[in-house]
Design a protein around this motif. Sequence first.
Motif, PDB file in Angstrom:
ATOM      1  N   GLU A   8      -8.369  39.785 -11.075  1.00 31.91           N
ATOM      2  CA  GLU A   8      -7.190  40.430 -11.878  1.00 31.91           C
ATOM      3  C   GLU A   8      -6.602  39.544 -12.925  1.00 31.91           C
ATOM      4  OE1 GLU A   8      -6.619  43.898 -12.251  1.00 31.91           O
ATOM      5  OE2 GLU A   8      -8.159  44.049 -10.617  1.00 31.91           O
ATOM      6  N   ASP A   9      -6.488  38.286 -12.395  1.00 33.07           N
ATOM      7  CA  ASP A   9      -6.087  37.168 -13.482  1.00 33.07           C
ATOM      8  C   ASP A   9      -7.153  36.073 -13.949  1.00 33.07           C
ATOM      9  OD1 ASP A   9      -3.324  37.853 -12.697  1.00 33.07           O
ATOM     10  OD2 ASP A   9      -3.982  37.439 -10.630  1.00 33.07           O
ATOM     11  N   ARG A  10      -8.251  36.518 -13.914  1.00 36.47           N
ATOM     12  CA  ARG A  10      -9.566  35.569 -14.472  1.00 36.47           C
ATOM     13  C   ARG A  10      -9.444  35.377 -15.759  1.00 36.47           C
ATOM     14  NH1 ARG A  10     -10.902  40.740 -14.581  1.00 36.47           N
ATOM     15  NH2 ARG A  10     -12.486  41.351 -16.129  1.00 36.47           N
ATOM     16  N   PRO A  11      -9.574  34.013 -16.143  1.00 31.86           N
ATOM     17  CA  PRO A  11      -9.758  33.598 -17.675  1.00 31.86           C
ATOM     18  C   PRO A  11     -10.450  34.684 -18.615  1.00 31.86           C
ATOM     19  CG  PRO A  11     -10.744  31.941 -16.126  1.00 31.86           C
ATOM     20  CD  PRO A  11     -10.569  33.103 -15.508  1.00 31.86           C
ATOM     21  N   LYS A  12      -9.639  34.535 -19.861  1.00 29.88           N
ATOM     22  CA  LYS A  12     -10.172  35.333 -20.875  1.00 29.88           C
ATOM     23  C   LYS A  12     -11.702  35.342 -21.185  1.00 29.88           C
ATOM     24  CE  LYS A  12      -9.194  36.419 -25.771  1.00 29.88           C
ATOM     25  NZ  LYS A  12      -9.818  35.871 -26.853  1.00 29.88           N
ATOM     26  N   ALA A  13     -12.247  34.111 -20.990  1.00 32.05           N
ATOM     27  CA  ALA A  13     -13.595  34.051 -21.080  1.00 32.05           C
ATOM     28  C   ALA A  13     -14.635  34.823 -20.168  1.00 32.05           C
ATOM     29  CB  ALA A  13     -14.164  32.663 -21.088  1.00 32.05           C
ATOM     30  N   CYS A  14     -13.824  34.921 -18.958  1.00 29.37           N
ATOM     31  CA  CYS A  14     -14.595  35.737 -17.940  1.00 29.37           C
ATOM     32  C   CYS A  14     -14.419  37.181 -18.027  1.00 29.37           C
ATOM     33  CB  CYS A  14     -13.936  35.573 -16.641  1.00 29.37           C
ATOM     34  SG  CYS A  14     -14.207  33.714 -16.080  1.00 29.37           S
ATOM     35  N   ARG A  15     -13.422  37.602 -18.783  1.00 29.38           N
ATOM     36  CA  ARG A  15     -13.317  39.072 -18.898  1.00 29.38           C
ATOM     37  C   ARG A  15     -14.001  39.476 -20.042  1.00 29.38           C
ATOM     38  NH1 ARG A  15      -7.964  40.539 -17.055  1.00 29.38           N
ATOM     39  NH2 ARG A  15      -6.785  38.785 -16.472  1.00 29.38           N
ATOM     40  N   GLU A  16     -14.252  38.671 -21.107  1.00 24.77           N
ATOM     41  CA  GLU A  16     -15.145  39.132 -22.209  1.00 24.77           C
ATOM     42  C   GLU A  16     -16.677  38.814 -22.042  1.00 24.77           C
ATOM     43  OE1 GLU A  16     -13.431  36.965 -25.527  1.00 24.77           O
ATOM     44  OE2 GLU A  16     -11.613  37.999 -25.405  1.00 24.77           O
ATOM     45  N   TYR A  17     -16.951  37.996 -21.128  1.00 24.92           N
ATOM     46  CA  TYR A  17     -18.577  37.615 -20.679  1.00 24.92           C
ATOM     47  C   TYR A  17     -19.255  39.167 -20.462  1.00 24.92           C
ATOM     48  CZ  TYR A  17     -22.386  34.761 -19.477  1.00 24.92           C
ATOM     49  OH  TYR A  17     -23.745  34.405 -19.407  1.00 24.92           O
ATOM     50  N   PRO A  18     -20.540  39.223 -20.949  1.00 20.95           N
ATOM     51  CA  PRO A  18     -21.396  38.021 -21.654  1.00 20.95           C
ATOM     52  C   PRO A  18     -21.040  38.071 -23.248  1.00 20.95           C
ATOM     53  CG  PRO A  18     -22.787  39.935 -21.067  1.00 20.95           C
ATOM     54  CD  PRO A  18     -21.180  40.168 -20.707  1.00 20.95           C
ATOM     55  N   HIS A  19     -19.692  38.874 -23.800  1.00 19.03           N
ATOM     56  CA  HIS A  19     -19.564  38.804 -25.171  1.00 19.03           C
ATOM     57  C   HIS A  19     -20.293  39.450 -26.160  1.00 19.03           C
ATOM     58  CE1 HIS A  19     -16.965  35.561 -23.856  1.00 19.03           C
ATOM     59  NE2 HIS A  19     -17.982  34.856 -23.581  1.00 19.03           N
ATOM     60  N   THR A  20     -21.227  40.705 -25.505  1.00 21.50           N
ATOM     61  CA  THR A  20     -22.354  41.278 -26.349  1.00 21.50           C
ATOM     62  C   THR A  20     -21.584  42.494 -26.860  1.00 21.50           C
ATOM     63  OG1 THR A  20     -23.308  42.066 -24.140  1.00 21.50           O
ATOM     64  CG2 THR A  20     -24.547  40.366 -25.249  1.00 21.50           C
TER      65      THR A  20
END
Length: 161
Positions: A114-126
Amino acid sequence: MLENFEHISKSEFPANKKLLSKLRKLKGQVLDEAFSFAHEEKFKTIDCLQCANCCKTTSPIFIRTDIERLAKVFKMKPSKFLDTYLHLDEDGDYVLNASPCPFLNKDNTCLVYEDRPKACREYPHTNRKNMHGILNLTLKNSLVCPAVFEIFQDFQKDFRK
């Protein structure tokens, strides 16, 4: 699933790299829509919890707000969180000290989901806007994420037509 993935993704990397020149010729919105559609289709059948290769092999970039949020979760000062989990990489970004991610549970769930980094939330960015700006990153992610790899494989077939 991951047993052969590293070998197959590396062997297909040169062809996927060539594909980038064809993808770059697409108009921005067309490229964004192609990736977004492919993303939605792949994640109907791919379950990240069966894989978690991204969490096992790479580190997200942690931005200041990620660090502050996660420090609160662990009831630490941001400086203590930094000292415990992160370091600056050669690009000047905060990344994890080691892989796999220290927040990855044995069942591939995330301790701090629930608090993961933004980069993890958006991965794999496709499924982002402006895919033109991250095509090189997306190509690199084809070596990490089976879904991204499969998207590239599907695009290879589409461009053969």
